[in-house]
Scaffold this motif. Structure first.
Motif, short mmCIF file in Angstrom:
data_model
loop_
_atom_site.label_atom_id
_atom_site.label_comp_id
_atom_site.label_asym_id
_atom_site.label_seq_id
_atom_site.Cartn_x
_atom_site.Cartn_y
_atom_site.Cartn_z
N TRP A 178 0.86 -1.37 -0.32
CA TRP A 178 0.28 -0.04 -0.29
C TRP A 178 0.88 1.12 -0.41
O TRP A 178 0.61 2.20 -0.72
N THR A 179 2.51 0.72 0.79
CA THR A 179 2.43 2.53 0.86
C THR A 179 3.48 2.77 -0.49
O THR A 179 3.83 3.33 -1.19
N LEU A 180 3.57 1.34 -1.66
CA LEU A 180 4.35 1.48 -2.50
C LEU A 180 3.78 2.51 -3.19
O LEU A 180 3.87 2.69 -4.53
N LEU A 181 2.11 2.04 -3.34
CA LEU A 181 1.22 2.08 -4.13
C LEU A 181 0.69 3.80 -3.97
O LEU A 181 0.61 4.52 -5.11
N GLY A 182 1.09 4.74 -2.31
CA GLY A 182 0.78 5.79 -2.85
C GLY A 182 1.92 6.39 -2.57
O GLY A 182 1.84 7.62 -3.36
N VAL A 183 3.46 6.48 -2.67
CA VAL A 183 4.19 6.71 -3.20
C VAL A 183 4.53 7.17 -5.16
O VAL A 183 4.37 7.90 -5.39
N TRP A 184 3.86 5.92 -5.46
CA TRP A 184 3.40 5.84 -7.22
C TRP A 184 2.55 6.21 -7.90
O TRP A 184 2.60 6.92 -8.53
N ILE A 185 1.06 7.17 -6.80
CA ILE A 185 -0.18 7.68 -7.36
C ILE A 185 1.31 9.42 -6.58
O ILE A 185 0.75 10.16 -7.70
N THR A 186 1.47 9.22 -5.91
CA THR A 186 2.31 10.55 -5.63
C THR A 186 3.37 11.08 -6.63
O THR A 186 3.32 12.26 -7.23
N GLN A 187 4.28 9.91 -6.78
CA GLN A 187 5.47 10.41 -8.36
C GLN A 187 4.33 10.64 -9.16
O GLN A 187 4.88 11.87 -10.18
N LEU A 188 3.86 10.10 -9.96
CA LEU A 188 2.43 10.37 -11.11
C LEU A 188 2.26 11.82 -10.86
O LEU A 188 1.95 12.60 -11.79
N LYS A 189 1.65 11.98 -9.96
CA LYS A 189 0.85 13.73 -9.40
C LYS A 189 2.36 14.40 -9.61
O LYS A 189 2.07 15.91 -9.92
N ILE A 190 3.15 14.12 -9.06
CA ILE A 190 4.09 14.65 -8.76
C ILE A 190 5.31 15.36 -10.30
O ILE A 190 5.30 17.24 -10.54
N ARG A 191 4.83 14.71 -11.20
CA ARG A 191 5.64 14.47 -12.50
C ARG A 191 4.40 15.59 -13.85
O ARG A 191 5.32 16.27 -14.35
N LEU A 192 3.21 15.46 -12.92
CA LEU A 192 1.77 16.33 -13.72
C LEU A 192 2.23 17.40 -13.18
O LEU A 192 2.15 18.26 -14.24
N LYS A 193 2.09 18.07 -11.79
CA LYS A 193 2.46 19.04 -11.59
C LYS A 193 3.82 20.27 -12.18
O LYS A 193 3.24 21.42 -12.27
N LYS A 194 4.83 19.21 -12.20
CA LYS A 194 6.10 19.47 -12.49
C LYS A 194 5.94 20.28 -13.87
O LYS A 194 6.03 21.38 -14.79
N LEU A 195 4.85 19.32 -14.48
CA LEU A 195 4.42 19.53 -16.22
C LEU A 195 3.22 21.19 -16.53
O LEU A 195 3.37 21.95 -17.00
N GLU A 196 3.32 21.10 -15.47
CA GLU A 196 1.68 22.45 -15.89
C GLU A 196 3.04 23.90 -15.04
O GLU A 196 2.42 24.52 -15.30
N ASP A 197 3.36 23.12 -13.83
CA ASP A 197 4.42 24.57 -14.02
C ASP A 197 4.82 24.93 -14.79
O ASP A 197 5.20 26.24 -15.17
N LYS A 198 5.76 24.25 -15.42
CA LYS A 198 6.41 24.89 -16.58
C LYS A 198 5.78 25.22 -18.15
O LYS A 198 5.54 26.24 -18.59
N GLN A 199 4.40 24.51 -18.04
CA GLN A 199 2.91 25.15 -19.38
C GLN A 199 3.02 27.14 -18.75
O GLN A 199 2.82 27.72 -19.43
N PHE A 200 3.02 27.06 -17.24
CA PHE A 200 2.04 28.15 -17.01
C PHE A 200 3.20 28.66 -16.97
O PHE A 200 3.12 29.94 -16.99
N GLU A 201 5.04 28.26 -17.00
CA GLU A 201 5.57 29.76 -17.16
C GLU A 201 5.80 29.95 -18.49
O GLU A 201 6.26 31.20 -18.76
N SER A 202 5.87 28.96 -19.48
CA SER A 202 6.57 29.82 -20.50
C SER A 202 4.75 30.13 -21.60
O SER A 202 3.56 30.50 -20.65
#
Lengths: 231, 235
Positions: free
Chosen positions: A207-231
């Protein structure tokens, strides 16, 4: 492939949890009976929640030491996933309690106030309220750097003060909850039987690894969002 | 620890303990003087406490001991939020910048916490007096209860003092302080309520270990404030 082994491990462990957890042998205890299988789900949610909150606070400290935005992002998103696991822990606990603690003669809603007084529920409620407040605090600040710094400070402060709620209160107040002496579910002598432990520990990890996986996906998504917001 | 604390120009000056102590005292004096010059805020606080109590007085007559206890601590909590909020929220941005050039963050936060603590001790005493006047006196061991009231008031003021610093930096009002503070303060309030419940019954002893636990929590809060405040302070 080398980087993704833990995702496969998480899937395997969770598949094992579901199969062995629902079919494997469990001790027959009065009142609990088959509901004891919920241990593999309910208790694991709380373990994962605490681990995710701990990861969040570690990132908060790293942010304060380096002031790199990526740590702030991780801290925020790990806290978010922690809240999700906490809510799931509550709902699995509510189902469990409705079969074991609730008085069958009175409606479930009427016995809720008695059940919610349990110290472990208080601790869990405090943890969720703290991180909900963390989210509110974050969203109330507009300046990005300021938001990151202030919320990291609150994260550390609240996390440390969460310990008394989780480790001291349950030992002082009376409780229906199992595992009152020592550490819940980690006590070898008088807590869960060994046949359950071989499912329980892998389940926590899964379950913990699943939580980390979910968060990693969210982090990648947020990173893209931030990049798009900057440009 | 030293690595965690960012440096500022004043930090290098305040190296020895004596200097820190002197700065804390001078900041404390300044806050006291401000309090004396702007007495309206203290009277406002008194009025807040008195009108809350009067409302309770109207709502119920001679409550039982456990209701009395619960109401007392909830009232303390709200008085504390209002008392402590202004300590940071009254400081303007320019003045904070001025303090920044003059003081080490440690002496600044310690002075603020100490001042809040003293203010809250005074307020605790006054509100206890009002409570006994209006709501009756179910307390059996007055000495022990008085000690607990002061200890409790001080503990509450420490936690809310640091949260006020956070709220002030986030440019928020006292409402945000309550959101941030209530979940965090629950364990201490529960401990305090249980401790003070023993002062109501002649048969129960006040458990010393719980008092020590509260003191340890206070020490923890002070330590956290000293470690974390420098990050709030830098802009």
């Amino acid at each position: 492939m080398k980087k993704h082994w833990w995702k496969i491990l998480s899937i395997c462990l969770l598949a094992y949890t579901f199969i062995a957890g629902l079919l494997g042998p469990v001790p027959r205890l009065p009142l609990l009976q088959e509901t004891i299988r919920n241990l593999y789900f309910h208790v694991c949610m709380w373990f994962s929640m605490m681990i995710l909150f701990t990861v969040s606070v570690v990132y908060a400290i790293r942010y304060l030491r380096t002031l790199l935005p990526k740590y702030d992002r991780a801290s925020r998103l790990y806290a978010g996933t922690g809240i999700l696991f906490g809510l799931l822990g509550y709902s699995t606990g509510a189902i469990w309690a409705s079969y074991t603690w609730a008085d069958p003669n009175i409606p479930l809603l009427d016995s809720f106030s008695t059940i919610a007084r349990d110290p472990k529920l208080i601790g869990a409620a405090v943890a969720l309220l703290v991180y909900a407040a963390y989210m509110v605090l974050r969203d109330s600040i507009n300046d990005i750097d300021k938001r990151a710094r202030i919320s990291a400070v609150y994260n550390v402060f609240a996390f440390v003060l969460l310990f008394p709620a989780i480790w001291i209160l349950p030992r002082i107040l009376p409780s229906l909850h199992p595992g009152n002496e020592g550490n819940p579910a980690l006590d070898v002598k008088n807590d869960i039987s060994s046949s359950m432990r071989i499912v329980f520990y892998p389940a926590v990890l899964g379950w913990t690894l699943l939580g980390v996986w979910i968060t990693q996906l969210k982090i990648r998504l947020k990173k893209l969002e931030d990049k798009q917001f900057e440009s | 620890m030293a690595l965690l604390i960012p440096t500022n120009p004043a930090a290098e000056n305040a190296t020895n303990n004596l200097d820190v102590m002197r700065k804390i005292i001078s900041l404390l004096k300044k806050d006291m003087l401000l309090e004396l010059r702007q007495q309206y805020s203290f009277y406002g606080l008194l009025l807040y406490g008195a009108s809350t109590l009067f409302l309770l007085f109207m709502a119920l007559e001679s409550p039982e001991a456990n209701v009395w206890n619960g109401l007392f601590w909830i009232t303390q909590l709200f008085i504390c939020i209002n008392a402590v909020a202004k300590a940071f929220l009254q400081e303007s941005k320019g003045r904070m910048l001025y303090y920044y050039t003059l003081h080490h963050p440690t002496s600044f936060i310690l002075a603020k916490l100490l001042y809040n603590g003293i203010l809250m001790l005074v307020m605790s005493g006054i509100s206890l007096l009002f409570f006994i006047l209006l709501m009756g006196n179910p307390v059996d061991k007055m000495g022990a209860f008085l000690g607990l009231v002061f200890l409790g008031g001080f503990s509450l003021s420490l936690v809310f003092g640091f949260l006020a610093a956070i709220a002030a930096r986030a440019q928020q009002n006292a409402a945000v302080m309550a959101i941030l503070g209530f979940p965090v303060i629950i364990p201490q309030v529960v401990l305090l309520m249980r401790l003070s419940a023993t002062a109501f019954s002649p048969l129960l002893e006040v458990p010393l270990s719980t008092v020590l636990l509260l003191l340890a929590l206070d020490a923890l809060v002070i330590l956290l404030a000293v470690i974390l405040f420098p990050f709030l302070w830098k802009d």
